[in-house]
Design a protein around this motif. Structure first.
Motif, PDB file in Angstrom:
ATOM      1  N   PHE A 291      74.455  49.425 -62.137  1.00 43.80           N
ATOM      2  CA  PHE A 291      75.316  50.249 -62.978  1.00 43.80           C
ATOM      3  C   PHE A 291      74.845  50.294 -64.430  1.00 43.80           C
ATOM      4  CE2 PHE A 291      79.021  49.238 -59.930  1.00 43.80           C
ATOM      5  CZ  PHE A 291      78.646  50.294 -59.124  1.00 43.80           C
ATOM      6  N   ASN A 292      74.117  49.278 -64.874  1.00 41.55           N
ATOM      7  CA  ASN A 292      73.675  49.211 -66.270  1.00 41.55           C
ATOM      8  C   ASN A 292      72.190  49.483 -66.449  1.00 41.55           C
ATOM      9  OD1 ASN A 292      76.188  47.996 -67.849  1.00 41.55           O
ATOM     10  ND2 ASN A 292      76.031  46.885 -65.908  1.00 41.55           N
ATOM     11  N   ASP A 293      71.514  49.923 -65.373  1.00 37.06           N
ATOM     12  CA  ASP A 293      70.089  50.279 -65.437  1.00 37.06           C
ATOM     13  C   ASP A 293      69.246  49.149 -66.020  1.00 37.06           C
ATOM     14  OD1 ASP A 293      70.509  52.799 -64.344  1.00 37.06           O
ATOM     15  OD2 ASP A 293      70.961  53.680 -66.303  1.00 37.06           O
ATOM     16  N   ILE A 294      69.452  47.952 -65.507  1.00 35.97           N
ATOM     17  CA  ILE A 294      68.688  46.775 -65.937  1.00 35.97           C
ATOM     18  C   ILE A 294      67.672  46.440 -64.857  1.00 35.97           C
ATOM     19  CG2 ILE A 294      68.826  44.342 -66.584  1.00 35.97           C
ATOM     20  CD1 ILE A 294      71.634  44.819 -67.557  1.00 35.97           C
ATOM     21  N   SER A 295      66.448  46.219 -65.266  1.00 33.99           N
ATOM     22  CA  SER A 295      65.377  45.926 -64.318  1.00 33.99           C
ATOM     23  C   SER A 295      65.524  44.512 -63.773  1.00 33.99           C
ATOM     24  CB  SER A 295      64.020  46.092 -64.994  1.00 33.99           C
ATOM     25  OG  SER A 295      62.984  45.649 -64.139  1.00 33.99           O
ATOM     26  N   ALA A 296      65.002  44.305 -62.567  1.00 38.51           N
ATOM     27  CA  ALA A 296      65.024  42.961 -61.978  1.00 38.51           C
ATOM     28  C   ALA A 296      64.095  42.001 -62.701  1.00 38.51           C
ATOM     29  CB  ALA A 296      64.644  43.041 -60.489  1.00 38.51           C
ATOM     30  N   ASP A 297      63.164  42.539 -63.494  1.00 41.87           N
ATOM     31  CA  ASP A 297      62.254  41.668 -64.241  1.00 41.87           C
ATOM     32  C   ASP A 297      62.965  40.871 -65.318  1.00 41.87           C
ATOM     33  OD1 ASP A 297      60.146  42.653 -62.736  1.00 41.87           O
ATOM     34  OD2 ASP A 297      59.743  44.295 -64.140  1.00 41.87           O
ATOM     35  N   VAL A 298      64.196  41.233 -65.642  1.00 41.46           N
ATOM     36  CA  VAL A 298      64.915  40.539 -66.699  1.00 41.46           C
ATOM     37  C   VAL A 298      65.196  39.090 -66.309  1.00 41.46           C
ATOM     38  CG1 VAL A 298      67.260  41.089 -65.922  1.00 41.46           C
ATOM     39  CG2 VAL A 298      66.806  40.836 -68.354  1.00 41.46           C
ATOM     40  N   TYR A 299      65.286  38.810 -65.018  1.00 39.51           N
ATOM     41  CA  TYR A 299      65.533  37.433 -64.598  1.00 39.51           C
ATOM     42  C   TYR A 299      64.318  36.548 -64.847  1.00 39.51           C
ATOM     43  CZ  TYR A 299      69.745  39.251 -62.453  1.00 39.51           C
ATOM     44  OH  TYR A 299      70.970  39.845 -62.265  1.00 39.51           O
ATOM     45  N   GLY A 300      63.133  37.135 -64.804  1.00 36.14           N
ATOM     46  CA  GLY A 300      61.950  36.390 -65.215  1.00 36.14           C
ATOM     47  C   GLY A 300      61.982  36.057 -66.697  1.00 36.14           C
ATOM     48  N   GLU A 301      62.520  36.960 -67.508  1.00 33.41           N
ATOM     49  CA  GLU A 301      62.663  36.694 -68.933  1.00 33.41           C
ATOM     50  C   GLU A 301      63.683  35.590 -69.184  1.00 33.41           C
ATOM     51  OE1 GLU A 301      63.677  40.368 -70.753  1.00 33.41           O
ATOM     52  OE2 GLU A 301      61.979  41.459 -69.908  1.00 33.41           O
TER      53      GLU A 301
ATOM     54  N   ARG B 143      58.449  49.254 -83.882  1.00 35.78           N
ATOM     55  CA  ARG B 143      59.180  48.819 -82.694  1.00 35.78           C
ATOM     56  C   ARG B 143      58.284  48.016 -81.781  1.00 35.78           C
ATOM     57  NH1 ARG B 143      64.374  48.669 -81.688  1.00 35.78           N
ATOM     58  NH2 ARG B 143      63.786  48.967 -79.538  1.00 35.78           N
ATOM     59  N   THR B 144      58.799  46.935 -81.267  1.00 40.34           N
ATOM     60  CA  THR B 144      58.001  46.080 -80.414  1.00 40.34           C
ATOM     61  C   THR B 144      58.000  46.605 -78.990  1.00 40.34           C
ATOM     62  OG1 THR B 144      59.956  44.742 -80.021  1.00 40.34           O
ATOM     63  CG2 THR B 144      58.503  44.040 -81.791  1.00 40.34           C
ATOM     64  N   PRO B 145      56.998  46.226 -78.199  1.00 39.51           N
ATOM     65  CA  PRO B 145      56.988  46.632 -76.796  1.00 39.51           C
ATOM     66  C   PRO B 145      58.158  46.009 -76.047  1.00 39.51           C
ATOM     67  CG  PRO B 145      54.827  45.874 -77.509  1.00 39.51           C
ATOM     68  CD  PRO B 145      55.776  45.526 -78.591  1.00 39.51           C
ATOM     69  N   LYS B 146      58.334  46.465 -74.825  1.00 36.35           N
ATOM     70  CA  LYS B 146      59.487  46.031 -74.029  1.00 36.35           C
ATOM     71  C   LYS B 146      59.426  44.559 -73.682  1.00 36.35           C
ATOM     72  CE  LYS B 146      62.298  47.817 -70.261  1.00 36.35           C
ATOM     73  NZ  LYS B 146      63.369  48.225 -71.145  1.00 36.35           N
ATOM     74  N   LYS B 147      58.243  43.948 -73.726  1.00 36.21           N
ATOM     75  CA  LYS B 147      58.110  42.561 -73.348  1.00 36.21           C
ATOM     76  C   LYS B 147      58.331  41.611 -74.522  1.00 36.21           C
ATOM     77  CE  LYS B 147      57.135  43.253 -69.053  1.00 36.21           C
ATOM     78  NZ  LYS B 147      58.064  42.813 -68.002  1.00 36.21           N
ATOM     79  N   ASP B 148      58.544  42.129 -75.766  1.00 39.64           N
ATOM     80  CA  ASP B 148      58.743  41.265 -76.901  1.00 39.64           C
ATOM     81  C   ASP B 148      60.159  40.697 -76.901  1.00 39.64           C
ATOM     82  OD1 ASP B 148      56.219  41.597 -77.657  1.00 39.64           O
ATOM     83  OD2 ASP B 148      56.598  43.021 -79.278  1.00 39.64           O
ATOM     84  N   LEU B 149      60.427  39.884 -77.913  1.00 37.10           N
ATOM     85  CA  LEU B 149      61.664  39.129 -77.935  1.00 37.10           C
ATOM     86  C   LEU B 149      62.546  39.547 -79.091  1.00 37.10           C
ATOM     87  CD1 LEU B 149      60.113  35.613 -77.435  1.00 37.10           C
ATOM     88  CD2 LEU B 149      60.773  37.252 -75.713  1.00 37.10           C
ATOM     89  N   LEU B 150      63.838  39.363 -78.901  1.00 34.54           N
ATOM     90  CA  LEU B 150      64.795  39.390 -79.999  1.00 34.54           C
ATOM     91  C   LEU B 150      65.196  37.956 -80.280  1.00 34.54           C
ATOM     92  CD1 LEU B 150      67.126  42.365 -79.046  1.00 34.54           C
ATOM     93  CD2 LEU B 150      65.402  42.313 -80.826  1.00 34.54           C
ATOM     94  N   GLU B 151      65.502  37.675 -81.525  1.00 36.64           N
ATOM     95  CA  GLU B 151      65.810  36.307 -81.914  1.00 36.64           C
ATOM     96  C   GLU B 151      67.320  36.142 -82.037  1.00 36.64           C
ATOM     97  OE1 GLU B 151      63.579  35.353 -85.329  1.00 36.64           O
ATOM     98  OE2 GLU B 151      61.679  35.373 -84.257  1.00 36.64           O
ATOM     99  N   ILE B 152      67.851  35.208 -81.292  1.00 34.21           N
ATOM    100  CA  ILE B 152      69.290  34.963 -81.236  1.00 34.21           C
ATOM    101  C   ILE B 152      69.526  33.475 -81.428  1.00 34.21           C
ATOM    102  CG2 ILE B 152      71.381  35.165 -79.832  1.00 34.21           C
ATOM    103  CD1 ILE B 152      70.286  37.820 -80.601  1.00 34.21           C
ATOM    104  N   ASP B 153      70.573  33.138 -82.125  1.00 35.85           N
ATOM    105  CA  ASP B 153      70.918  31.743 -82.356  1.00 35.85           C
ATOM    106  C   ASP B 153      71.362  31.095 -81.052  1.00 35.85           C
ATOM    107  OD1 ASP B 153      71.675  29.351 -83.306  1.00 35.85           O
ATOM    108  OD2 ASP B 153      73.239  30.069 -84.645  1.00 35.85           O
TER     109      ASP B 153
END
Length: 503
Positions: A294-304, A483-493
């Protein structure tokens, strides 16, 4: 009419005229088929992370407490007045040890049998409501409990030269003892309710409790989820699954004790145990499959997500680490091992009677086996985590200096006043914002926002969907080249991420 029927029978169409749409639908099907495999990889890795933190309480923590107490006794005798009596990590270990000892002595006055018969006398619907209330209370306790423990550790180890604005170590210690004791009692009531469900004749209560898992699907799949929210839910599911395994272990121990450790009774419990585990796995798979659809999220996100948890493990093993690994797992997943370990110790000591030298030898061998399991599990996890971190290209972040209070406060003020990231299609503010820029920097090409806080692995939902609104000029900048590529990171506390969110 004849021509109409002939046209309807011979009418054709070409799917390739809308190739993009049908390709997207096919990819969605493939994503749903990949979800069970990718999710179970994350769940397995997270399970062993929780197991490592859980075994630490039984194996290495007692040894570290003994070493700290030995140092506390020997340093004054050696006349080393210039050195600290205990290092900050040793102070935290001693506090954990004292908390466990005090809470265990308090738990010895709790009668498990009386609690079991008191719960068994309630009606089925009342027990169902009680179990749901206990699940909610467990998440709330986990969320606030780690804050209590962190406050105690920092209050006890805060440098003397800093201005102290706290109520003292003893009040924090008493709050931590009270929290661990109450959380252990809460988990004991959960285990007792589950034990009553297993021992009921018609299994109606167990069926109702299992159906409660499927209600979770209704409350989750139809909500809007970002990748950060899905990460929180995944951590919560890992913690919940590991806790359920320990609760099932406690139920089996109590039932085996009642039947004089007859192995035949274990096979009576086995179908119910498998049914509970299977329902938990099925609910998690269905829930995550439809959330990603429903949110168009790839299965690769679990690897991240897996790489993010691995980064926490690797960074906690460095010399400049500023948190213990078990505390890092507690903050990330909401899994606090102290109350659960306390309850398991209480159940084992009341169920297993130790008499004679042979029994003590068996206990010693069992303890050595647990230490061996802990060491092997830690080695395999560390090697696997290094591989995940390397695949995610996060090695350079391991050498970032730990955040300081001054820089964190300065960045938080800048975050509130300078730049805000707004999603162009969704209108949702992101968690990370830009630090203050000088005039020369503002005129140059903008750079990726930085933060001094910890990082976890996640990616933006779209490559070109974000707009940046400058607070000074009010102008929008679209399609930025930085803009960073899709494989880059966002920084979160990391301290803001805890898997205790109640859906």
């Amino acid at each position: 009419m004849k021509m109409f029927i002939t046209a309807e029978l011979t009418r054709g169409y070409f799917l390739e005229h809308n190739e993009a749409k049908y390709t997207e639908r096919r990819e969605r099907v493939y994503t749903c088929l990949r979800i069970p495999k990718e999710l179970e990889k994350l769940m397995t890795f997270g399970f062993f992370l929780c197991l490592d933190a859980f075994l630490y309480v039984f194996t290495l923590l007692p040894l570290r407490v003994l070493l700290a107490l030995l140092r506390l006794l020997t340093v004054p005798c050696c006349g080393l007045s210039g050195s600290r009596l205990l290092q900050p990590a040793q102070v935290c270990d001693v506090l954990k040890g004292f908390i466990m000892v005090l809470c265990y002595s308090m738990m010895s006055y709790v009668d498990y049998s009386m609690m079991y018969h008191l719960i068994r006398g309630q009606s089925v619907i009342k027990l169902y409501i009680i179990y749901n209330m206990l699940e909610v209370a467990d998440r709330l306790f986990s969320s606030f409990g780690q804050d209590i423990l962190d406050a105690l550790y920092w209050t006890a180890t805060e440098p003397k030269e800093k201005k102290r604005a706290h109520i003292g170590v003893i009040p924090h210690f008493l709050m931590a003892v009270l929290y661990v004791f109450l959380h252990a009692i809460l988990i004991m009531v959960q285990a007792t309710t589950l034990n009553v469900a297993f021992n009921s004749h018609n299994k109606s209560l167990l069926t109702i409790m299992m159906s409660n898992n499927f209600v979770e699907i209704k409350g989750s799949v139809f909500k809007k989820f970002e990748k950060n929210n899905l990460f929180q839910m995944s951590n919560s599911d890992i913690k919940e699954r590991f806790t359920n395994y320990i609760l099932l272990l406690i139920v089996c121990l109590r039932n085996m004790e009642q039947f004089s450790w007859n192995p035949d009774h274990l096979w009576v419990l086995f179908p119910d145990v498998v049914m509970v585990i299977a329902s938990e796995v099925a609910v998690d798979v269905v829930k995550h499959a439809f959330i990603t659809k429903f949110n168009d999220i790839s299965a690769d996100v679990y690897g991240e997500y897996r790489a993010s948890l691995a980064f926490d493990l690797v960074s906690s093993r460095q010399k400049n680490a500023y948190t213990d690994y078990s505390d890092s797992v507690s903050r990330r997943m909401g899994f606090i091992p102290l109350p659960l370990a306390l309850l398991l110790i209480r159940v084992v000591t009341s169920s297993v009677k130790i008499q004679g030298s042979l029994s003590f030898m068996c206990v010693l061998l069992f303890y050595l086996g647990m230490i061996t399991l802990k060491v092997l599990n830690s080695i395999v996890l560390l090697g696997t985590s290094c591989g995940f971190v390397k695949e995610a290209n996060m090695e350079e972040k391991l050498f970032d200096p730990p955040p300081s209070v001054a820089s964190s406060r300065a960045n938080s003020r800048a975050h509130r006043t300078k730049h805000v990231h707004v999603s162009a299609h969704q209108g949702i503010s992101l968690a990370s914002v830009n630090p203050p820029l000088s005039k020369s920097a503002e005129s140059s090409t903008p750079t990726l926002p930085k933060s001094d806080s910890d990082t976890f692995l996640t990616t933006p939902d779209e490559d070109n969907d974000d707009k940046i609104i400058n607070a000074d000029t009010g102008l929008e900048e679209e399609g930025l080249k930085h803009r960073t590529p899709k494989k880059d990171l966002l920084e979160i506390d990391r301290f803001t991420i805890c898997g205790n969110r109640i859906d």
